[in-house]
Design an enzyme around this catalytic site. Structure first.
Site, PDB file in Angstrom:
ATOM      1  CE  LYS A 137      60.950  29.532 -23.597  1.00  0.00           C
ATOM      2  NZ  LYS A 137      62.014  29.894 -22.641  1.00  0.00           N
TER       3      LYS A 137
ATOM      4  CD  GLN B 118      63.185  33.261 -21.601  1.00  0.00           C
ATOM      5  OE1 GLN B 118      62.424  32.318 -21.381  1.00  0.00           O
ATOM      6  NE2 GLN B 118      64.099  33.216 -22.543  1.00  0.00           N
TER       7      GLN B 118
ATOM      8  CG  ASP C  54      63.933  26.569 -18.600  1.00  0.00           C
ATOM      9  OD1 ASP C  54      63.761  26.253 -19.792  1.00  0.00           O
ATOM     10  OD2 ASP C  54      63.788  27.728 -18.169  1.00  0.00           O
TER      11      ASP C  54
HETATM   12  N1  GUN Z   1      67.263  32.050 -22.172  1.00  0.00           N
HETATM   13  C1  GUN Z   1      67.752  31.513 -23.316  1.00  0.00           C
HETATM   14  N2  GUN Z   1      67.310  30.244 -23.469  1.00  0.00           N
HETATM   15  C2  GUN Z   1      66.523  29.973 -22.408  1.00  0.00           C
HETATM   16  C3  GUN Z   1      65.777  28.827 -22.021  1.00  0.00           C
HETATM   17  O1  GUN Z   1      65.753  27.771 -22.670  1.00  0.00           O
HETATM   18  N3  GUN Z   1      65.083  28.959 -20.849  1.00  0.00           N
HETATM   19  C4  GUN Z   1      65.112  30.100 -20.104  1.00  0.00           C
HETATM   20  N4  GUN Z   1      64.418  30.112 -18.968  1.00  0.00           N
HETATM   21  N5  GUN Z   1      65.795  31.172 -20.441  1.00  0.00           N
HETATM   22  C5  GUN Z   1      66.502  31.118 -21.591  1.00  0.00           C
END
Ligand code: GUN
Length: 292
Positions: free
Chosen positions: A52, A96, A119
């Site tokens: 990211k 995350q 998100d």
């Molecule tokens: N864990 C697995 N997929 C995601 C996601 O798209 N965003 C976040 N913050 N955590 C995750």
């Protein structure tokens, strides 16, 4: 059979975003700033957060990575979220997941200002998504929809079976693919660990989305000839032939299913990069909504 190349599609999206950022820069406008909070050192989470941040660099977004040891208290995390909510330089941020067991994920998700929740996990954004009102869409389902759109895959009237009902993939995607939109207008069946005759249900699908996190669960005998197969799985499986000692496996047995289907998304290089591209789209939008 055609590969749904998420890596190339995400690259095209990132190029479009870079152009938008370059134009903003030329006009002296603010550029988007994404912050990411990572708790602990889970290998998968570190890889995703790293990807990211790298995507931000490629596009020209600013990014800030905030790391905590896995022993941090819930309150320290909530305080940081409060600070980011009130930091005008940050347009959007993510925490995350998964978080360590002693931290309440729902409490954390609800603490994020919905206007910065890129998100799309906050109940307000999920509620807006259900009602098809403006808001941030969860990144993985949005990425899958965009992949279907860019490959011009017909979804109207199709039987779509989703395997896995998680809050971040299966459940929101079932709503997005079922609504009267293009892509959309599918007849969606959301299956899970208590579904009876799962194999039989999946074998009737025109579109299969495998999102339950069981490596190579979907085998050729479960797939109808000509089906579209989307693989959301990303499990690290021990593999002594790899330098890292593991290989990333999807939820679909790729080689045998690929021979039977019309389209298939690979792992890696399918849904993963599309998730990141969606997060970048949401971040640009968050900034535009705030700063114009
Ligand atoms: N864990 C697995 N997929 C995601 C996601 O798209 N965003 C976040 N913050 N955590 C995750």
């Amino acid at each position: 059979m055609q590969i749904l190349d998420g890596k190339a599609t995400a690259k095209a999206i990132k190029n479009e975003l870079k152009e938008a950022v370059d134009t903003r820069k030329r006009n002296g406008k603010k550029i988007p700033h994404l912050a990411a909070i990572l708790v602990g050192s889970d290998g998968g989470s570190m890889t995703y957060v790293g990807a990211k941040v790298k995507a931000c660099d490629e596009i020209g977004f600013e990014s800030t990575l905030i790391r905590y040891d896995e022993t941090i208290s819930e309150q320290v995390l909530l305080d940081k979220i409060d600070a980011l909510n009130n930091d005008n330089s940050i347009d959007g941020f993510i925490v995350q997941l998964p978080l360590p067991a002693h931290i309440d994920e729902l409490k954390v998700t609800q603490a994020i200002d919905p206007r910065k929740d890129v998100d799309g996990f906050h109940p307000m954004n999920l509620g807006n998504m259900v009602l098809d009102l403006p808001g941030f869409l969860p990144a993985t389902p949005a990425g899958i929809i965009e992949l279907l759109r860019r490959y011009e895959i017909e979804t109207e009237g199709k039987e779509c079976v989703i395997i896995g009902r998680s809050n971040i993939v299966g459940t929101p995607l079932s709503i997005m693919l079922g609504r009267n939109k293009n892509p959309g207008n599918c007849t969606v069946t959301l299956t899970h660990s208590r579904t009876k005759n799962l194999k039989e249900v999946v074998s009737k699908a025109d579109i299969i989305v495998a999102a339950m996190g069981r490596p190579e669960f979907v085998t050729a005998d479960m797939v109808k000839e000509g089906a579209v197969v989307i693989d959301v799985g990303t499990t690290r499986v021990e593999d002594a032939t790899k330098k890292k000692g593991w290989a990333l496996k999807g939820d679909v047995k790729f080689d045998e299913v690929a021979e039977k289907c019309s389209y298939i998304s690979p792992v890696p290089g399918g849904v993963g990069p599309m998730t990141i591209a969606s997060l970048m789209i949401n971040t640009l939008r968050a900034m535009e909504l705030k700063n114009n």
